[in-house]
Write an enzyme that holds these catalytic residues in place. Structure first.
Site, short mmCIF file in Angstrom:
data_model
loop_
_atom_site.label_atom_id
_atom_site.label_comp_id
_atom_site.label_asym_id
_atom_site.label_seq_id
_atom_site.Cartn_x
_atom_site.Cartn_y
_atom_site.Cartn_z
N GLY A 115 0.52 -0.81 -0.41
CA GLY A 115 0.17 -0.21 0.17
C GLY A 115 0.94 1.86 0.21
CG ASP A 148 10.33 8.48 7.21
OD1 ASP A 148 10.60 7.84 6.13
OD2 ASP A 148 11.53 7.91 7.08
CG ASP A 175 4.67 -3.63 -4.81
OD1 ASP A 175 5.23 -4.95 -5.49
OD2 ASP A 175 5.81 -2.42 -4.75
#
Length: 476
Positions: free
Chosen positions: A80, A115, A246
Site C-alpha cells: 500500500g 517513516d 506492485d
C-alpha cells in the site's frame, strides 16, 4: 482543473482517507511547465504549499491506496501507499484521466516500518527520470514538481526530506488485484468492472463483438500495453531495477522509479539495484519478468468467469507482441527495413559488438547514423575485424532494401541524451546545497532528447564514466 475523483467513489475498504502531514520549511525545487500545461494547472495555485502538504486545494480528496504484491518473486503480503497519497484525479487538457499523487506525504496505515517520508536524492532522480522517459516517447508517470526542506530524514544517514507530486494516467497496480483476492475477494468483480470502464472503455464493446468475456479482453489489452512499454525500455536501454508486481501499472505506464538506470557501456547483465543480489531485475531479464508478473496477475482474474486456458492463450500473446514492437523499433534504430529477413540479426550483431567492446549504448547508435562517424566507432573497437565484418553485413542489408529518409528515421529513434547516473548525481549534490541550477539544465536537456543542444550540453552528458558500473540503493 477539471477534478474527477473516481477512485474515491470505490468501496472504502480499498483505501484510507487522510490529509498529508506537512513537510517543515519547504523550499521550491523545480516546477514542470510541460506537465502544468497538460493539467491546466492554475497559475494562481501555490504549488510549493500544496506539495509541502500545507494546503489542500478545494475538491482534492487525499487517500492512501491499499495493495499487495510479489517482491523479488515472493509474496510480500499487504503493502500500500506507505508514504504517498492520491491527492486528486483530474481530466487533463487532452481529455485523459490523470492521478495527482504526493510522494513523501507522511505516515499512513500502510507505512509498515517506514517513516512516510521521501529524501531529496530519490525525489530528484524520479523527477528527472519521469521527465526523460516521457520526452523519449515512452509511457511513464511524470511529475508536476518537487520541493526540498530542512526536515531531516533518517536513511543510511541523515538526509533532507522532500516531496514530489507525481502525475500518472493510473496508480492501479497489478498488486491491487492481489490485495483484493487475498483480503476482500467480494470486491473483485466490481473493482475489475470499474477498471475496464475507466482505463479500457473499448473492451466491453470489443468483447461483445468477439463474443468473449470483457475480462478476457481487458487481460489481453493489459498484456499488449505491457509488451509495448517493456520493448520501449529495452530500445532506449532503460533498466527499472525493481519490477515487483506492485510496481507495474495496469495501463503499462512506467511507475515507481527506484534504483533505475540507463545502460551506458552496454552490459545487459548489469545489476543496477544493489539489493538485487541474484540479478533478477537486470536489463536482459525485463521481458521475462514482465511475463512472470502478468502470469501472477492473470491468476487473480480466474474468479471472474474466465478459464485458465483462455488466460494462458492470452498470455501467449505477450512474447510475439514484445518481439514485434522490439523488432520494428530495432530496425528503426538501425535505419533498416523490418521486412528484410536479416534486419533483426544485424541489430543483434551490433549489440554483440557493443557488449564485447564495452561501448556506450546511446552514443554508439548515434554514431551509426552518419557514415562519417563510423571511423570513430571503428577506432573504439579492439577487434577491428569484427567491426568490419559487422559493417559489411550492415551495408549489404541497407542496400538490398533501402529505407527512405534513413538518417531522419535513425535520428528520431536514437536519443542524443539519456539521464546518466553521474548526471543525476551532480544535480543531487548541488541541490543538497540549495542550488537547483543543474536540475534545471537537465530538465531542459531531457525535454528534447533527440535534438543536439550544444549551448547547454556538457561533455560528460555524452560519455560513460570511467570505472565500475553503479548499483543504486533502494533506500529512498
Amino acid at each position: 482543473m477539471q477534478i474527477d475523483n473516481r477512485y474515491a467513489t470505490l468501496d472504502d475498504r480499498l483505501f484510507h482517507r487522510q490529509p498529508p502531514a506537512a513537510l517543515q520549511q519547504p523550499i521550491a525545487g523545480h516546477f514542470n511547465a510541460q506537465v502544468a500545461r497538460q493539467l491546466d494547472w492554475p497559475a494562481s495555485a501555490d504549488w510549493v504549499s500544496i506539495l509541502a502538504g500545507e494546503t489542500i486545494p478545494a475538491g482534492f480528496d487525499p487517500l492512501a491506496m491499499a495493495y499487495a504484491g510479489h517482491q523479488f518473486g515472493h509474496w510480500a503480503g499487504q503493502l500500500g501507499d506507505g508514504r504517498g497519497l492520491l491527492l486528486a484525479q483530474v481530466i487533463d487538457a487532452n481529455g485523459y484521466l490523470q492521478d495527482l499523487h504526493l510522494k513523501g506525504a507522511g505516515l499512513t496505515p500502510y507505512s509498515r516500518m517506514g517513516d512516510g517520508r521521501a529524501v531529496l536524492r530519490s525525489v530528484i532522480r524520479e523527477y528527472l527520470a519521469g521527465h526523460a522517459l516521457s520526452n523519449l516517447g515512452i509511457a511513464s508517470s511524470n511529475a508536476l514538481g518537487f520541493i526540498s526542506s530542512k526536515m531531516p530524514v533518517q536513511r543510511e544517514q541523515l538526509e533532507r526530506g522532500a516531496a514530489l507530486l507525481r502525475v500518472a494516467d493510473c496508480h492501479v497496480r497489478l498488486g491491487h488485484f492481489e490485495w483484493i483476492n487475498q483480503y476482500q475477494p467480494e470486491l473483485l468483480a466490481e473493482f475489475t468492472d470499474k477498471m475496464i470502464d475507466w482505463y479500457y472503455p473499448d473492451c466491453k464493446a470489443d468483447a461483445e463483438s468477439m463474443g468473449i468475456n470483457p475480462v478476457l479482453c481487458f487481460a489481453k489489452a493489459v498484456i499488449a500495453r505491457t509488451a509495448k512499454t517493456i520493448s520501449d525500455w529495452q530500445l532506449v536501454g532503460f533498466a527499472h531495477g525493481v519490477m515487483n508486481t506492485d510496481n507495474l501499472s495496469i495501463t503499462g505506464s512506467t511507475l515507481d522509479f527506484g534504483p533505475f538506470g540507463f545502460l551506458e557501456r552496454f552490459n545487459p547483465t548489469w545489476i543496477n539495484n544493489h539489493s538485487d543480489h541474484g540479478g533478477r531485475y537486470t536489463y536482459q531479464n525485463q521481458p521475462s519478468i514482465a511475463h512472470w508478473n502478468l502470469w501472477v496477475w492473470l491468476g487473480q482474474l480466474l474468479p471472474l468467469g474466465v478459464s485458465k486456458e483462455d488466460l494462458q492463450t492470452a498470455l501467449a500473446e505477450f512474447e510475439p507482441a514484445f518481439l514485434g514492437y522490439y523488432g520494428q523499433g530495432m530496425a528503426n534504430k538501425m535505419g533498416l527495413s523490418a521486412e528484410h529477413p536479416e534486419s533483426f540479426e544485424v541489430g543483434m550483431d551490433f549489440l554483440r559488438l557493443l557488449q564485447a567492446e564495452k561501448l556506450d549504448y546511446t552514443t554508439s547508435f548515434r554514431r551509426l547514423i552518419n557514415e562519417s562517424n563510423w571511423t570513430a566507432l571503428r577506432d573504439d573497437c579492439i577487434d577491428v575485424a569484427a567491426f568490419e565484418q559487422f559493417i559489411a553485413r550492415y551495408q549489404r542489408v541497407m542496400s538490398e532494401q533501402p529505407v527512405a529518409n534513413r538518417e531522419t528515421l535513425m535520428q528520431d529513434n536514437n536519443p542524443v541524451y539519456i539521464l546518466r547516473n553521474h548526471m543525476a548525481q551532480r544535480a543531487i549534490e548541488l541541490a543538497e546545497q540549495d542550488d537547483f541550477s543543474e536540475v534545471d539544465r537537465l530538465y531542459q536537456l531531457l525535454a528534447t532528447p533527440y535534438t543536439a543542444q550544444p549551448i547547454i550540453e556538457q561533455e560528460n552528458d555524452l560519455l560513460p564514466p570511467f570505472g565500475e558500473e553503479v548499483a543504486v540503493s533502494c533506500s529512498s
